[in-house]
Design an enzyme around this catalytic site. Structure first.
Site, PDB file in Angstrom:
ATOM      1  N   LYS A  14       4.551  30.995  11.610  1.00  0.00           N
ATOM      2  CA  LYS A  14       3.236  30.809  10.976  1.00  0.00           C
ATOM      3  C   LYS A  14       2.273  31.944  11.288  1.00  0.00           C
ATOM      4  O   LYS A  14       1.641  32.497  10.391  1.00  0.00           O
ATOM      5  CB  LYS A  14       2.585  29.486  11.424  1.00  0.00           C
ATOM      6  N   ARG A 145       6.713  20.212  22.378  1.00  0.00           N
ATOM      7  CA  ARG A 145       5.928  20.635  21.207  1.00  0.00           C
ATOM      8  C   ARG A 145       6.633  20.259  19.908  1.00  0.00           C
ATOM      9  O   ARG A 145       5.995  19.873  18.932  1.00  0.00           O
ATOM     10  CB  ARG A 145       5.666  22.145  21.276  1.00  0.00           C
TER      11      ARG A 145
HETATM   12  P1  AMP Z   1       0.001  27.235  18.051  1.00  0.00           P
HETATM   13  O1  AMP Z   1      -0.252  28.635  18.448  1.00  0.00           O
HETATM   14  O2  AMP Z   1      -0.518  26.915  16.675  1.00  0.00           O
HETATM   15  O3  AMP Z   1       1.435  26.816  18.221  1.00  0.00           O
HETATM   16  O4  AMP Z   1      -0.847  26.310  19.046  1.00  0.00           O
HETATM   17  C1  AMP Z   1      -0.606  26.345  20.433  1.00  0.00           C
HETATM   18  C2  AMP Z   1      -1.175  25.082  21.087  1.00  0.00           C
HETATM   19  O5  AMP Z   1      -2.578  24.985  20.849  1.00  0.00           O
HETATM   20  C3  AMP Z   1      -0.592  23.769  20.554  1.00  0.00           C
HETATM   21  O6  AMP Z   1       0.633  23.429  21.165  1.00  0.00           O
HETATM   22  C4  AMP Z   1      -1.723  22.808  20.916  1.00  0.00           C
HETATM   23  O7  AMP Z   1      -1.724  22.491  22.297  1.00  0.00           O
HETATM   24  C5  AMP Z   1      -2.965  23.637  20.638  1.00  0.00           C
HETATM   25  N1  AMP Z   1      -3.389  23.476  19.221  1.00  0.00           N
HETATM   26  C6  AMP Z   1      -3.407  24.435  18.256  1.00  0.00           C
HETATM   27  N2  AMP Z   1      -3.853  23.946  17.090  1.00  0.00           N
HETATM   28  C7  AMP Z   1      -4.127  22.636  17.306  1.00  0.00           C
HETATM   29  C8  AMP Z   1      -4.595  21.575  16.493  1.00  0.00           C
HETATM   30  N3  AMP Z   1      -4.864  21.758  15.189  1.00  0.00           N
HETATM   31  N4  AMP Z   1      -4.768  20.360  17.079  1.00  0.00           N
HETATM   32  C9  AMP Z   1      -4.512  20.165  18.374  1.00  0.00           C
HETATM   33  N5  AMP Z   1      -4.039  21.102  19.201  1.00  0.00           N
HETATM   34  C10 AMP Z   1      -3.844  22.336  18.677  1.00  0.00           C
END
Ligand code: AMP
Length: 193
Positions: A14, A145
């Site tokens: 993403k 995750r």
């Molecule tokens: P990502 O880089 O999008 O994989 O996000 C890394 C981490 O940030 C996730 O595993 C969550 O702990 C937190 N996170 C990111 N976006 C969200 C969201 N929309 N809602 C809740 N937690 C989020």
């Protein structure tokens, strides 16, 4: 107008695709994960709170995440379009996003669902752990995750599918190839870059 969401499991690519699409469509890529990581790095109050959830592979609470996205979408550069990467991830976030867009008298144009199989995801994430040193890319946390994604986020795609917004794109393959698939699919819907 280009108001897009990019949804998909962790490790589907993403972030990489969001940056390219944002550039090509001239819209900001808004990644909640990146905003949280920026705050963790700078040791802000938000960062300290977010870290306690991120390090366990759990979602940051909706109230916190929703406020952050509301503020970000109210900024001028998001008025003409945006690409949200990694938000919404829960049913509550979907409702919040609907309200925010309603307040602006706008709505979403497309939801890009990036797919990838689990083996490939785990392989990519373990690789990223080595390359980027992300503290949430250990094997246990990766597993958690993925579980959280399946339980909380995967079901949301049917909400957007019922609105006719979902474009499913295979996230497997070279980065350029995947970008090409997304651009082609958006083009077919009348969203030229
Ligand atoms: P990502 O880089 O999008 O994989 O996000 C890394 C981490 O940030 C996730 O595993 C969550 O702990 C937190 N996170 C990111 N976006 C969200 C969201 N929309 N809602 C809740 N937690 C989020």
């Amino acid at each position: 107008m280009s108001r897009f969401l990019l949804i998909g499991p962790p490790g589907a690519g993403k972030g990489t695709q969001a940056a390219r699409l944002a550039e090509s469509y001239g819209i900001p890529a808004i990644s909640t994960g990146d905003i949280f990581r920026f705050n963790v790095k700078n040791e802000t109050e938000l960062g300290k709170l977010a870290k306690s959830f991120m390090d366990r592979g759990e979602y940051v609470p909706d109230s916190v995440t929703n406020d952050l996205v509301r503020d970000r979408l109210n900024m001028d550069d998001a008025a003409a379009g945006f690409l949200l990467d990694g938000y919404p991830r829960t049913a509550d976030q979907v409702s919040e996003l609907d309200s925010i867009l309603d307040e602006h008298d706008t709505s979403l144009d497309a939801v890009i669902l990036l797919t990838a199989d689990t083996d490939e995801i785990v392989r990519r994430l373990l690789n990223r752990a080595i390359e980027q040193g992300r503290t949430d890319d250990t094997e246990d946390v990766i597993r958690r995750r993925l579980e959280v994604y399946e339980a909380e986020t995967a079901p949301l795609t049917s909400v957007y599918a019922s609105r006719g917004l979902v474009i499913m794109v295979d996230g497997l393959g070279a980065i350029d190839e995947v970008t090409g698939r997304i651009v082609e699919a958006l083009d077919a819907r009348g969203y030229a870059n």
